[in-house]
Scaffold this motif. Structure first.
Motif, PDB file in Angstrom:
ATOM      1  N   PRO A   1       0.828  -1.211   0.000  1.00 43.50           N
ATOM      2  CA  PRO A   1       0.000   0.000   0.000  1.00 43.50           C
ATOM      3  C   PRO A   1       0.856   1.251   0.000  1.00 43.50           C
ATOM      4  O   PRO A   1       1.978   1.268   0.502  1.00 43.50           O
ATOM      5  N   THR A   2       0.312   2.324  -0.592  1.00 41.90           N
ATOM      6  CA  THR A   2       0.984   3.614  -0.627  1.00 41.90           C
ATOM      7  C   THR A   2       0.286   4.560   0.331  1.00 41.90           C
ATOM      8  O   THR A   2      -0.850   4.301   0.760  1.00 41.90           O
ATOM      9  N   PRO A   3       0.924   5.681   0.704  1.00 41.59           N
ATOM     10  CA  PRO A   3       0.281   6.622   1.625  1.00 41.59           C
ATOM     11  C   PRO A   3      -1.058   7.129   1.114  1.00 41.59           C
ATOM     12  O   PRO A   3      -1.966   7.401   1.904  1.00 41.59           O
ATOM     13  N   ASP A   4      -1.207   7.244  -0.225  1.00 39.70           N
ATOM     14  CA  ASP A   4      -2.458   7.754  -0.771  1.00 39.70           C
ATOM     15  C   ASP A   4      -3.608   6.779  -0.602  1.00 39.70           C
ATOM     16  O   ASP A   4      -4.770   7.151  -0.743  1.00 39.70           O
ATOM     17  N   ASP A   5      -3.310   5.486  -0.350  1.00 40.07           N
ATOM     18  CA  ASP A   5      -4.376   4.498  -0.195  1.00 40.07           C
ATOM     19  C   ASP A   5      -5.147   4.676   1.110  1.00 40.07           C
ATOM     20  O   ASP A   5      -6.257   4.183   1.255  1.00 40.07           O
ATOM     21  N   ALA A   6      -4.552   5.363   2.095  1.00 39.57           N
ATOM     22  CA  ALA A   6      -5.145   5.422   3.427  1.00 39.57           C
ATOM     23  C   ALA A   6      -6.440   6.221   3.454  1.00 39.57           C
ATOM     24  O   ALA A   6      -7.391   5.844   4.119  1.00 39.57           O
ATOM     25  N   LEU A   7      -6.496   7.344   2.742  1.00 39.22           N
ATOM     26  CA  LEU A   7      -7.654   8.227   2.806  1.00 39.22           C
ATOM     27  C   LEU A   7      -8.015   8.675   1.390  1.00 39.22           C
ATOM     28  O   LEU A   7      -7.543   9.697   0.899  1.00 39.22           O
ATOM     29  N   PRO A   8      -8.826   7.887   0.681  1.00 41.92           N
ATOM     30  CA  PRO A   8      -9.147   8.222  -0.710  1.00 41.92           C
ATOM     31  C   PRO A   8      -9.951   9.510  -0.814  1.00 41.92           C
ATOM     32  O   PRO A   8     -10.704   9.873   0.081  1.00 41.92           O
ATOM     33  N   GLU A   9      -9.789  10.190  -1.944  1.00 40.39           N
ATOM     34  CA  GLU A   9     -10.539  11.417  -2.192  1.00 40.39           C
ATOM     35  C   GLU A   9     -11.961  11.078  -2.621  1.00 40.39           C
ATOM     36  O   GLU A   9     -12.188  10.078  -3.310  1.00 40.39           O
ATOM     37  N   PRO A  10     -12.931  11.902  -2.261  1.00 43.94           N
ATOM     38  CA  PRO A  10     -14.281  11.734  -2.809  1.00 43.94           C
ATOM     39  C   PRO A  10     -14.245  11.869  -4.332  1.00 43.94           C
ATOM     40  O   PRO A  10     -13.448  12.633  -4.877  1.00 43.94           O
ATOM     41  N   PHE A  11     -15.132  11.153  -5.007  1.00 42.97           N
ATOM     42  CA  PHE A  11     -15.062  11.049  -6.460  1.00 42.97           C
ATOM     43  C   PHE A  11     -15.135  12.417  -7.145  1.00 42.97           C
ATOM     44  O   PHE A  11     -14.289  12.751  -7.981  1.00 42.97           O
ATOM     45  N   LEU A  12     -16.161  13.207  -6.820  1.00 43.30           N
ATOM     46  CA  LEU A  12     -16.333  14.487  -7.522  1.00 43.30           C
ATOM     47  C   LEU A  12     -15.185  15.443  -7.230  1.00 43.30           C
ATOM     48  O   LEU A  12     -14.714  16.151  -8.124  1.00 43.30           O
ATOM     49  N   ALA A  13     -14.729  15.449  -5.977  1.00 41.20           N
ATOM     50  CA  ALA A  13     -13.604  16.312  -5.633  1.00 41.20           C
ATOM     51  C   ALA A  13     -12.354  15.885  -6.392  1.00 41.20           C
ATOM     52  O   ALA A  13     -11.586  16.721  -6.894  1.00 41.20           O
ATOM     53  N   ALA A  14     -12.141  14.576  -6.495  1.00 45.83           N
ATOM     54  CA  ALA A  14     -10.977  14.071  -7.221  1.00 45.83           C
ATOM     55  C   ALA A  14     -11.083  14.367  -8.713  1.00 45.83           C
ATOM     56  O   ALA A  14     -10.086  14.678  -9.370  1.00 45.83           O
ATOM     57  N   LEU A  15     -12.308  14.302  -9.251  1.00 41.14           N
ATOM     58  CA  LEU A  15     -12.513  14.623 -10.664  1.00 41.14           C
ATOM     59  C   LEU A  15     -12.192  16.089 -10.942  1.00 41.14           C
ATOM     60  O   LEU A  15     -11.507  16.418 -11.915  1.00 41.14           O
ATOM     61  N   ARG A  16     -12.673  16.963 -10.070  1.00 44.57           N
ATOM     62  CA  ARG A  16     -12.378  18.396 -10.252  1.00 44.57           C
ATOM     63  C   ARG A  16     -10.884  18.665 -10.079  1.00 44.57           C
ATOM     64  O   ARG A  16     -10.308  19.477 -10.810  1.00 44.57           O
ATOM     65  N   ALA A  17     -10.258  17.996  -9.111  1.00 44.39           N
ATOM     66  CA  ALA A  17      -8.822  18.201  -8.895  1.00 44.39           C
ATOM     67  C   ALA A  17      -8.025  17.756 -10.117  1.00 44.39           C
ATOM     68  O   ALA A  17      -7.045  18.414 -10.503  1.00 44.39           O
ATOM     69  N   GLY A  18      -8.419  16.646 -10.738  1.00 39.30           N
ATOM     70  CA  GLY A  18      -7.738  16.197 -11.948  1.00 39.30           C
ATOM     71  C   GLY A  18      -7.896  17.183 -13.084  1.00 39.30           C
ATOM     72  O   GLY A  18      -6.935  17.459 -13.819  1.00 39.30           O
ATOM     73  N   GLY A  19      -9.108  17.725 -13.239  1.00 38.95           N
ATOM     74  CA  GLY A  19      -9.325  18.730 -14.277  1.00 38.95           C
ATOM     75  C   GLY A  19      -8.494  19.979 -14.051  1.00 38.95           C
ATOM     76  O   GLY A  19      -7.944  20.561 -14.993  1.00 38.95           O
ATOM     77  N   ARG A  20      -8.386  20.411 -12.775  1.00 38.67           N
ATOM     78  CA  ARG A  20      -7.563  21.591 -12.471  1.00 38.67           C
ATOM     79  C   ARG A  20      -6.104  21.325 -12.785  1.00 38.67           C
ATOM     80  O   ARG A  20      -5.395  22.200 -13.286  1.00 38.67           O
ATOM     81  N   TYR A  21      -5.652  20.111 -12.481  1.00 40.48           N
ATOM     82  CA  TYR A  21      -4.239  19.809 -12.733  1.00 40.48           C
ATOM     83  C   TYR A  21      -3.932  19.893 -14.230  1.00 40.48           C
ATOM     84  O   TYR A  21      -2.923  20.462 -14.641  1.00 40.48           O
ATOM     85  N   VAL A  22      -4.818  19.322 -15.041  1.00 43.09           N
ATOM     86  CA  VAL A  22      -4.614  19.393 -16.489  1.00 43.09           C
ATOM     87  C   VAL A  22      -4.638  20.843 -16.964  1.00 43.09           C
ATOM     88  O   VAL A  22      -3.792  21.274 -17.763  1.00 43.09           O
ATOM     89  N   ARG A  23      -5.593  21.616 -16.451  1.00 41.52           N
ATOM     90  CA  ARG A  23      -5.755  23.006 -16.906  1.00 41.52           C
ATOM     91  C   ARG A  23      -4.565  23.878 -16.543  1.00 41.52           C
ATOM     92  O   ARG A  23      -4.184  24.772 -17.304  1.00 41.52           O
ATOM     93  N   HIS A  24      -3.951  23.627 -15.397  1.00 41.60           N
ATOM     94  CA  HIS A  24      -2.882  24.505 -14.913  1.00 41.60           C
ATOM     95  C   HIS A  24      -1.496  23.892 -15.052  1.00 41.60           C
ATOM     96  O   HIS A  24      -0.550  24.365 -14.414  1.00 41.60           O
ATOM     97  N   SER A  25      -1.369  22.852 -15.874  1.00 42.36           N
ATOM     98  CA  SER A  25      -0.063  22.241 -16.110  1.00 42.36           C
ATOM     99  C   SER A  25       0.307  22.403 -17.581  1.00 42.36           C
ATOM    100  O   SER A  25      -0.133  21.625 -18.428  1.00 42.36           O
ATOM    101  N   PRO A  26       1.090  23.419 -17.929  1.00 46.28           N
ATOM    102  CA  PRO A  26       1.468  23.619 -19.337  1.00 46.28           C
ATOM    103  C   PRO A  26       2.163  22.407 -19.936  1.00 46.28           C
ATOM    104  O   PRO A  26       1.952  22.078 -21.104  1.00 46.28           O
ATOM    105  N   ALA A  27       3.004  21.724 -19.150  1.00 49.18           N
ATOM    106  CA  ALA A  27       3.721  20.564 -19.688  1.00 49.18           C
ATOM    107  C   ALA A  27       2.756  19.449 -20.059  1.00 49.18           C
ATOM    108  O   ALA A  27       2.876  18.828 -21.129  1.00 49.18           O
ATOM    109  N   LEU A  28       1.763  19.166 -19.202  1.00 52.33           N
ATOM    110  CA  LEU A  28       0.800  18.115 -19.495  1.00 52.33           C
ATOM    111  C   LEU A  28      -0.044  18.477 -20.709  1.00 52.33           C
ATOM    112  O   LEU A  28      -0.294  17.636 -21.585  1.00 52.33           O
TER     113      LEU A  28
END
Length: 531
Positions: free
Chosen positions: A201-228
């Protein structure tokens, strides 16, 4: 003189790692089964009324879920235990495969039901791809990730060449149901391999993010990452014209080269051979060339090969031209995929790979349809020559929209911020949270401070902020106040405990060094947080 340290790792190096080797073989078997299933489904429909449309819809039913579910699949893969998620997905696909086999044996398979079950298998594929790819950095050392990405491309090309050929032989001798049954068995085999593997297990496995919050966070990461975003742009600029070869190759085999199904299989085998040869030379190329040089050179080689295939009438020449095409396809896509694997931080890796998967398969679907329509309207040769020209034009755009250099970036998790010391303890999902960071900047450091502000803004926005601003205090000389808003206390704590990378920390420390005293941080909570 070449030292041992300078010798690039072999493409086959990851296969020396037992867990990776077994999983790679299981994935290869599943991919071969998927191509077998696709051929079997199309064969069942060739005698139906409107067969041309129904056969085309099989491909659509299999790939459309991959486009629609790419980012949600990445969210689940980042939020749940990836091994368990993959096991459940394989068991679901096993159930669908058994149903396909049973109904086909019973003679109860209708076109609508076949398309629906193919769509269900496509949903399973959509869940499997980003989840498995996100696990690869857990299986191999970081230095071997490019080789692991190349092996992933090899498995795809081998499956594309082997699956249809095996399916054709089985259908001729035993019928379509056997093809469906073998495909179902590959899901069972993959599930067994996953069940026997004991993932740490990894540290991130301990407390998973809620689905909608994780979906929005992924969208923000794509939007604000010029390299991606640049990775996604480059894969689209290549795949949209390059897919013309895969989409129109059956017509090249039948109309231009007058080859039967066996000849078409030979052309696919030539592409697969080129991909394997490409895997053998990729480490040396990667050591000698930059990512953008690889992208530029591979795109040009593919464009030339595509042009040759479009005009020749001699099968042997077409086969020879397809070998460098397969090599170039491998070089471009595995290089982009490897760069993405190395760049994405652990907490958002599957979501980033899901965005890549959506761009890749979406580009394939749109490109194949567009080049097919152009071939119908203007002819096969003009369409292929136009695709070759667009591929070459895409190579020229590398000068204006190159891949952003990311090899030097530190992508390891960092925790540069201490845990907030508050007088009240907010609920986990209380919000919004306003964070104020106050700096005292000397006049001589102010230009550099302001120049660094944009990089700081992107760091905050990538890791959770939804608003950001930098203000100057009117009453205090040199006082700069950074203000950003995070949706919930949970998201802000994730900024403290795993979302920041080493390169984010470097940006943060560079800005702090320009302050005459350590910055002061204030967390503004909702007034009714104590409730």
């Amino acid at each position: 003189m070449t030292t041992v340290a300078n010798v690039p790792a072999s493409t086959w190096s990851p296969l020396r790692i037992g867990v990776f080797r077994v999983l790679w073989l299981a994935v290869l078997g599943s991919q071969v089964g998927t191509w077998m299933q696709m051929v079997g489904a199309q064969w069942l429909l060739v005698d139906q009324p409107g067969a041309a449309v129904l056969v085309a819809l099989v491909q659509t039913a299999g790939t459309l879920p991959v486009v629609l579910l790419a980012l949600p699949a990445g969210v689940l893969a980042d939020s749940l235990d990836r091994r368990r998620l993959l096991i459940w997905v394989q068991l679901f696909m096993l159930a669908v495969g058994v149903l396909l086999t049973g109904l086909t044996i019973a003679g109860q398979m209708t076109p609508a039901l076949l398309l629906a079950l193919t769509f269900a298998l496509g949903c399973g594929t959509a869940m499997t791809n980003p989840t498995y790819q996100a696990m690869i950095p857990e299986l191999v050392p970081r230095a071997q990730l490019p080789s692991a990405a190349a092996l992933g491309s090899i498995s795809v090309n081998l499956a594309r060449a082997v699956g249809p050929a095996v399916a054709g032989v089985l259908i001729a001798h035993t019928g379509v149901a056997a093809v469906f049954g073998i495909n179902a068995a590959t899901f069972l085999g993959f599930a067994v391999v996953l069940f026997l593997w004991r993932r740490h297990p990894t540290p991130d496995d301990a407390l998973p993010e809620p689905f909608l919050a994780a979906l929005r966070a992924g969208g923000r990461y794509v939007r604000h990452s010029p390299a991606l975003r640049r990775f996604l742009l480059r894969v689209e600029l290549f795949i949209l014209p390059a897919v013309a070869l895969w989409a129109l190759l059956p017509l090249v085999a039948s109309q231009r080269l007058h080859m039967g199904a066996g000849g078409y299989g030979l052309l696919l085998a030539a592409l697969g051979t080129g991909a394997v040869l490409g895997a053998a030379v990729l480490p040396r190329l990667r050591a000698a060339l930059s990512d953008n040089a690889m992208l530029w050179g591979g795109s040009l080689v593919y464009a030339v090969a595509l042009a040759v295939v479009s005009v020749v009438r001699v099968p042997a020449v077409a086969v020879l031209a397809l070998v460098p095409a397969g090599l170039a396809w491998m070089a471009v896509l595995s290089n982009i995929n490897a760069g993405l694997q190395l760049f994405l931080p652990h907490w958002v890796r599957a979501r980033g790979l899901g965005a890549y998967q959506g761009a890749f398969f979406g580009g394939q679907a749109v490109g194949a349809l567009a080049w097919g329509l152009l071939a119908v309207r203007f002819g096969l040769v003009p369409a292929l020559l136009a695709a070759a020209a667009v591929t070459a034009a895409g190579a020229a755009t590398v000068r204006f929209w190159p891949l952003i250099e990311t090899r030097h970036l530190n992508r390891e998790p960092a925790r540069p911020w201490p845990q907030p010391q508050l007088t009240v303890e907010p609920e986990r999902f209380a919000g919004p949270i306003v964070v104020e960071v106050t700096y005292i900047v000397a006049p001589g450091n102010e230009p550099e401070f302001l120049a660094s502000a944009d990089a700081l803004r992107r760091t905050r926005m990538r890791t959770g902020a939804v608003q950001w601003g930098l203000f100057r205090a009117g009453e205090v000389a040199g006082e700069m106040v950074e203000v950003y808003v995070v949706p919930t206390w949970d998201e802000h704590l994730r900024q403290h405990t795993g979302r920041l990378t080493g390169s984010d920390e470097e940006i943060d420390l560079r800005v702090q060094a320009l302050s005459e005293r350590p910055p002061t941080v204030v967390h503004l909570l909702p007034a009714d947080v104590s409730r």
